[in-house]
Each structure stands twice: as structure tokens, then as C-alpha cells.
Design a protein around this motif. Structure first.
Motif, PDB file in Angstrom:
ATOM      1  N   UNK A  60       0.828  -1.207   0.000  1.00  0.00           N
ATOM      2  CA  UNK A  60       0.000   0.000   0.000  1.00  0.00           C
ATOM      3  C   UNK A  60       0.862   1.257   0.000  1.00  0.00           C
ATOM      4  N   UNK A  61       1.926   1.245   0.777  1.00  0.00           N
ATOM      5  CA  UNK A  61       2.825   2.398   0.818  1.00  0.00           C
ATOM      6  C   UNK A  61       3.527   2.592  -0.523  1.00  0.00           C
ATOM      7  N   UNK A  62       3.915   1.490  -1.152  1.00  0.00           N
ATOM      8  CA  UNK A  62       4.600   1.570  -2.442  1.00  0.00           C
ATOM      9  C   UNK A  62       3.690   2.114  -3.527  1.00  0.00           C
ATOM     10  N   UNK A  63       2.437   1.701  -3.529  1.00  0.00           N
ATOM     11  CA  UNK A  63       1.481   2.212  -4.510  1.00  0.00           C
ATOM     12  C   UNK A  63       1.279   3.709  -4.323  1.00  0.00           C
ATOM     13  N   UNK A  64       1.117   4.130  -3.075  1.00  0.00           N
ATOM     14  CA  UNK A  64       0.885   5.544  -2.797  1.00  0.00           C
ATOM     15  C   UNK A  64       2.057   6.418  -3.233  1.00  0.00           C
ATOM     16  N   UNK A  65       3.276   5.877  -3.108  1.00  0.00           N
ATOM     17  CA  UNK A  65       4.469   6.660  -3.415  1.00  0.00           C
ATOM     18  C   UNK A  65       4.979   6.459  -4.839  1.00  0.00           C
TER      19      UNK A  65
END
Length: 253
Positions: free
Chosen positions: A68-73
Motif C-alpha cells: 500500500x505504501x509503495x502504490x501511494x508513493x
């Protein structure tokens, strides 16, 4: 009037969308494959996401929080700079059903959730008609996590850059069945330019998971007669999942 009948009437589909209770629906008269047909055993080509090099390999090791963090960034394709927020996906992370759409629209971009607005309402009604509900044994995601500017069609490179994220979602969820909705989702998952009409009614696979092709709810809002075809696809999906469950039970005996 039953709840299902009320839903179908609201969708303007009765009596075409009538589903017999207690009876498994048979194949369409056109000769489409029945749900009892054997699941394809030939392994598909490895998804393109697997060959994405070090980036794809890193994504393939991520847990939910990291993903989720990777998608957001993510800035791999440039769309992140022009969207309000990413649309990761929503639902039961151990679901049997995985529904995959195309790209976020304006409302999805605003709310951060896939399939909202009128298309989302139609999808919720479609799920209710087969006894399902958003968030309960269902996970919903888009192939593309960022909204293209002006709701334009996704570019192939953009879809390819996002593909490792979807592949990892599938690996984490481990669904029994994928329902691919819309031509861009279908083209990305199956790596084909074939029409939805030519791919409906038979089983495909993506990342080893049985996959069924159908129309996107937004398309159905513009092409009302094709709602009956989507209902046939949903019946096929329900019966296919019943077959998969039966096979799993037999293996345990």
C-alpha cells in the motif's frame, strides 16, 4: 417480492435477470461453456510483471502494508503527479472473489475507492443478485491505481508499470476466481487484443488463477441490452466457483 427480484427490477433487468433458486443454471443456448467444464490445466505464460526486473522482484516480496505504501508513493509512470490519490483496492483480503476493473475515474480519485458512483452502484446490485456484498468474500481492485488525466484511456506502458502491484495483490489474496471487467483490464491480464465478446463464456487464467471475462459496469450503463450478457457471465462465475469448491472438497476426501 424477494430482495433479489427487487434488485433486478431496480436495475431494469427483470425478467431477463431472473435466477432460479435451488437450480444451477445451464449453459446458454449459443453453446457457451458450462460451469462444470474442466478448469484449464495448461499453465499460462508467466505474467509480464514477473519479468519487470529488480522493481518487480521487490514488489513481489512486499506484505500488505509495504504494498500500500509503495502504490501511494509510486511515480513509475508519471500519473501520480496528476491524481488526487491512488486507488489501491478495497475488500476482504482473503476473498474467494477478486474483481478487477480498469482505471480510476473522477469519483474514485476523489474517494480513493474503486467502483463508486453510478457504476459502483450497479456493481453492488450485481453482487447482491448473486448473494455477495462489497467487502464480504469479495476484493475489488483496478488494474491501474492512478487516474489518467481527463479520464482518458490508459496507455499500455502505464498499465505495464502498474501490473506488478496487481500481481502482488493476487498473490496475497489468493482468490479462487478473478472477474475481469472491461477491455483494458482484460487486455492487460490476458495479454490479448481480442474483444470481450470473443473471450466471454470460457475460462482463462492469470497468475494461475481461473479468470472470467465480462463487461465493465460503466459500459453497461451506456449499453443496457448487454446487462443480460453480464448476468450470464455472473451465473457462469458462480457455477465455476461451485465447481472449484467441489473439486477442493473431493481432494480432501
Amino acid at each position: 417480492m424477494s430482495r433479489r427480484a427487487e434488485i433486478l427490477k431496480e436495475m431494469g433487468l427483470a425478467p431477463v435477470w431472473k435466477l432460479r433458486t435451488g437450480t444451477r443454471s445451464g449453459p446458454e443456448k449459443s453453446g457457451r461453456a458450462s460451469a462444470s467444464a474442466a478448469i484449464p490445466s495448461t499453465p499460462p505464460p508467466a505474467p509480464a510483471a514477473v519479468a519487470a526486473g529488480s522493481r518487480g522482484e521487490r514488489i513481489a516480496r512486499m506484505d500488505w502494508a509495504e504494498l500500500k505504501a509503495a502504490v501511494s508513493a509510486c511515480t513509475a509512470c508519471g500519473l501520480r503527479a496528476g491524481c488526487t490519490q491512488t486507488v489501491f483496492g478495497v475488500g476482504d483480503e482473503k476473498a474467494e472473489w477478486l474483481l478487477v476493473g480498469e482505471a480510476p475515474g473522477a469519483e474514485e480519485d476523489r474517494l480513493g475507492e474503486p467502483f463508486v458512483g453510478q457504476a459502483g452502484k450497479l456493481l453492488d446490485n450485481m453482487l447482491a443478485a448473486i448473494g455477495l456484498a462489497r467487502g464480504h468474500n469479495v476484493y475489488i481492485a483496478n488494474t491501474l491505481k492512478c487516474r489518467p488525466p481527463g479520464n482518458r484511456n490508459p496507455e499500455p506502458e502505464e498499465m505495464a508499470k502498474c501490473a506488478p502491484f496487481l500481481l502482488r495483490q493476487i498473490e496475497l489474496i489468493r482468490p479462487r476466481l478473478i472477474l475481469a471487467m472491461g477491455r483494458f483490464a482484460v487486455h492487460t491480464l490476458l495479454q490479448t487484443e481480442a474483444t470481450i465478446a470473443s473471450l466471454r463464456g470460457r475460462l482463462h487464467r492469470y497468475a494461475g488463477v481461473p479468470l472470467i471475462v465480462t463487461y465493465h459496469p460503466a459500459y453497461l450503463l451506456r449499453n443496457l441490452p448487454d446487462k443480460a450478457k453480464s448476468w450470464a457471465d455472473l451465473r457462469f462465475a458462480v457455477n465455476t466457483l461451485d465447481t472449484l469448491r467441489s473439486g477442493a472438497q473431493q481432494e480432501k476426501v
